[in-house]
Enzyme design. Structure first.
Site, PDB file in Angstrom:
ATOM      1  N   GLY A 136      62.933  79.822  19.730  1.00  0.00           N
ATOM      2  CA  GLY A 136      62.009  79.019  20.517  1.00  0.00           C
ATOM      3  C   GLY A 136      60.637  79.084  19.884  1.00  0.00           C
ATOM      4  O   GLY A 136      60.312  78.341  18.958  1.00  0.00           O
ATOM      5  N   THR A 163      64.271  66.346  24.240  1.00  0.00           N
ATOM      6  CA  THR A 163      63.908  65.192  25.064  1.00  0.00           C
ATOM      7  C   THR A 163      64.341  63.895  24.394  1.00  0.00           C
ATOM      8  O   THR A 163      64.262  63.754  23.178  1.00  0.00           O
ATOM      9  CB  THR A 163      62.384  65.175  25.291  1.00  0.00           C
ATOM     10  OG1 THR A 163      61.984  66.416  25.864  1.00  0.00           O
ATOM     11  CG2 THR A 163      61.991  64.050  26.228  1.00  0.00           C
ATOM     12  N   ARG A 276      41.898  64.067  56.350  1.00  0.00           N
ATOM     13  CA  ARG A 276      42.410  65.099  57.246  1.00  0.00           C
ATOM     14  C   ARG A 276      41.255  65.756  58.010  1.00  0.00           C
ATOM     15  O   ARG A 276      40.260  66.184  57.406  1.00  0.00           O
ATOM     16  CB  ARG A 276      43.143  66.150  56.417  1.00  0.00           C
ATOM     17  CG  ARG A 276      43.591  67.390  57.173  1.00  0.00           C
ATOM     18  CD  ARG A 276      44.721  67.083  58.105  1.00  0.00           C
ATOM     19  NE  ARG A 276      45.315  68.335  58.605  1.00  0.00           N
ATOM     20  CZ  ARG A 276      46.064  68.417  59.684  1.00  0.00           C
ATOM     21  NH1 ARG A 276      46.312  67.322  60.391  1.00  0.00           N
ATOM     22  NH2 ARG A 276      46.580  69.565  60.063  1.00  0.00           N
ATOM     23  N   GLN A 352      47.480  73.628  48.143  1.00  0.00           N
ATOM     24  CA  GLN A 352      46.841  74.417  49.192  1.00  0.00           C
ATOM     25  C   GLN A 352      45.975  73.535  50.088  1.00  0.00           C
ATOM     26  O   GLN A 352      45.950  73.697  51.315  1.00  0.00           O
ATOM     27  CB  GLN A 352      45.996  75.529  48.568  1.00  0.00           C
ATOM     28  CG  GLN A 352      45.515  76.584  49.547  1.00  0.00           C
ATOM     29  CD  GLN A 352      46.646  77.504  50.012  1.00  0.00           C
ATOM     30  OE1 GLN A 352      47.724  77.503  49.437  1.00  0.00           O
ATOM     31  NE2 GLN A 352      46.400  78.258  51.072  1.00  0.00           N
ATOM     32  N   GLU A 379      55.956  72.382  23.512  1.00  0.00           N
ATOM     33  CA  GLU A 379      55.061  72.185  22.356  1.00  0.00           C
ATOM     34  C   GLU A 379      54.309  73.470  21.995  1.00  0.00           C
ATOM     35  O   GLU A 379      53.224  73.419  21.413  1.00  0.00           O
ATOM     36  CB  GLU A 379      54.041  71.061  22.606  1.00  0.00           C
ATOM     37  CG  GLU A 379      54.646  69.757  23.105  1.00  0.00           C
ATOM     38  CD  GLU A 379      55.356  68.997  22.027  1.00  0.00           C
ATOM     39  OE1 GLU A 379      56.208  69.601  21.344  1.00  0.00           O
ATOM     40  OE2 GLU A 379      55.079  67.804  21.853  1.00  0.00           O
ATOM     41  N   THR A 381      54.111  77.695  23.651  1.00  0.00           N
ATOM     42  CA  THR A 381      53.669  78.348  24.881  1.00  0.00           C
ATOM     43  C   THR A 381      52.181  78.679  24.831  1.00  0.00           C
ATOM     44  O   THR A 381      51.545  78.651  23.775  1.00  0.00           O
ATOM     45  CB  THR A 381      54.446  79.656  25.086  1.00  0.00           C
ATOM     46  OG1 THR A 381      54.143  80.547  23.998  1.00  0.00           O
ATOM     47  CG2 THR A 381      55.950  79.405  25.139  1.00  0.00           C
TER      48      THR A 381
END
Length: 398
Positions: A136, A163, A276, A352, A379, A381
């Site tokens: 990886g 992909t 809200r 949140q 692409e 880490t």
């Protein structure tokens, strides 16, 4: 729908008009269906044709191959699509940066003539086979092997997380493979174009992913795959360096995708905070909410600067010299690291702000929350980006 974007990088009149065009396309052709595609794990093939008609798959590709637009335009398109649906954004990013890019940059005239017209028109898609089960972040440890047998390469191995590799219109996947051993004992790694549907190539079942449900991602198995010798991409033994250069562009593009996610979370949370009410007032009037939204605005702006300064370096030709290549690699790593980690933060904050509504699938925040995590992984880490940045500072880090 007109794109809401501050001035600065990428605000030339051409880029401004293009951004509005893509934003309007995303609002009309993606937004109404994104939730259904996500729920059904549906890859929208008909949308690919429409994206091709808009010219999105030719962005950043030289005009002589049918392309139009610069790398900045590609980042704008990925950002605006990703602002509505991250799955569609990654489909474009992988199709151009990982699929078309290596062939356009390193391919022979015959390879370009064979594959690029359909890829640029959106009639076909291409994949990029680098990652493996045991390789990886350490992509140089690839175990896939290719040996010359007469006038053909015979390939054996496997690839992970590829992909656009299993769609009905996938035409080719470029893979890295060990083609020998160098004098110093290191593996010689080359890149080879493998046509879709060829004997010995198995597209394994699609992954059950946390996010990106409407994108196509499969593992691939290659058993005795025989391709003509002229399917070698570029020079023998240069495959690893070719793919590293490809990943520099990909990191900026993923950062653009992350920027779209940040902007979506900021805007959705802002609108919710205005609508809200609690105790008779909009929750956006509370400092505890307003300050978090201000932080999201900062993350959007700093990510935008990182993305488009790196894109400007690419369009300005910086990767053409050793010094420019190092500077661009650093800028790409910074953009990728900052924007993707900011996107994960933005989804958490926005969820949140939405409270319980942020935990139900009827609201897009839940989808963005699921989609964001992979941005810190694909692409390269976050750890790899920090390694690249540290090495660029001259630190002897391993």
């Amino acid at each position: 729908m007109v794109a809401d974007h501050p001035s600065g990088f990428a605000d030339s009149s051409e880029h401004h008009d293009f951004r509005n065009s893509v934003a309007e396309f995303a609002a009309a052709e993606v937004a109404p269906y994104a939730a259904d595609w996500d729920r059904d794990h549906h890859f929208p093939l008909d949308l690919i044709t429409k994206m091709g008609a808009l010219g999105l798959f030719g962005l950043g590709v030289p005009e002589e191959y049918g392309g139009a637009g610069d790398f900045t335009s590609l980042c704008i398109a990925i950002e605006e699509l990703g602002r509505v649906d991250q799955s569609v954004g990654i489909t474009l990013e992988a199709a151009v940066g990982l699929g078309i890019g290596p062939i356009a940059t390193y391919g022979s005239d015959d390879q370009r003539e064979r594959w690029l017209p359909d890829l640029i028109a959106g009639r076909a898609l291409a994949g990029f086979g680098l990652t493996e089960p045991e390789a990886g972040s350490d992509a140089g440890a690839t175990r896939t092997r290719a040996r010359l047998d007469g006038d053909a390469w015979v390939i054996d191995g496997s690839k992970q997380f590829i992909t656009n590799s299993g769609t009905k219109i996938t035409s080719v996947v470029t893979v890295t493979a060990r083609t020998g051993t160098r004098d110093d004992g290191r593996a010689e790694i080359s890149a080879i174009c493998v046509p879709a549907g060829i004997e010995g190539l198995t597209v394994e079942p699609a992954y059950r992913k946390l996010g990106w449900h409407a994108s196509d991602t499969h593992p691939l198995t290659l058993r005795g795959v025989r391709v003509p010798a002229d399917h070698l991409l570029g020079e023998r033994g240069r495959g690893f360096s070719q793919f590293l250069a490809t990943l520099d562009d990909g990191r900026v593009a993923i950062a653009a995708l992350a920027l779209g996610c940040i902007r979506a979370c900021r805007d959705l949370a802002r609108d919710h905070a205005m609508d809200r009410t609690t105790f008779g007032k909009p929750i956006g009037s509370r400092q505890g909410i307003a300050f978090q939204l201000a932080d999201l605005d900062v993350l959007a702006e700093t990510s935008r600067l990182a993305v488009y300064s790196a894109a400007a370096m690419k369009d300005g030709g910086a990767p053409g010299t050793d010094a420019g290549r190092k500077a661009y690699r650093r800028a790409a790593a910074i953009a990728k690291l900052h924007a993707t980690e900011a996107a994960v933060t933005a989804t958490r904050v926005a969820a949140q702000v939405f409270g319980g509504y942020g935990f139900v699938e009827e609201y897009p925040i839940a989808r963005f929350y699921r989609d964001a995590k992979i941005l810190e992984i694909g692409e390269g880490t976050s750890e790899v980006q920090r390694l690249l940045i540290a090495r660029g500072m001259g630190l002897p880090v391993e």
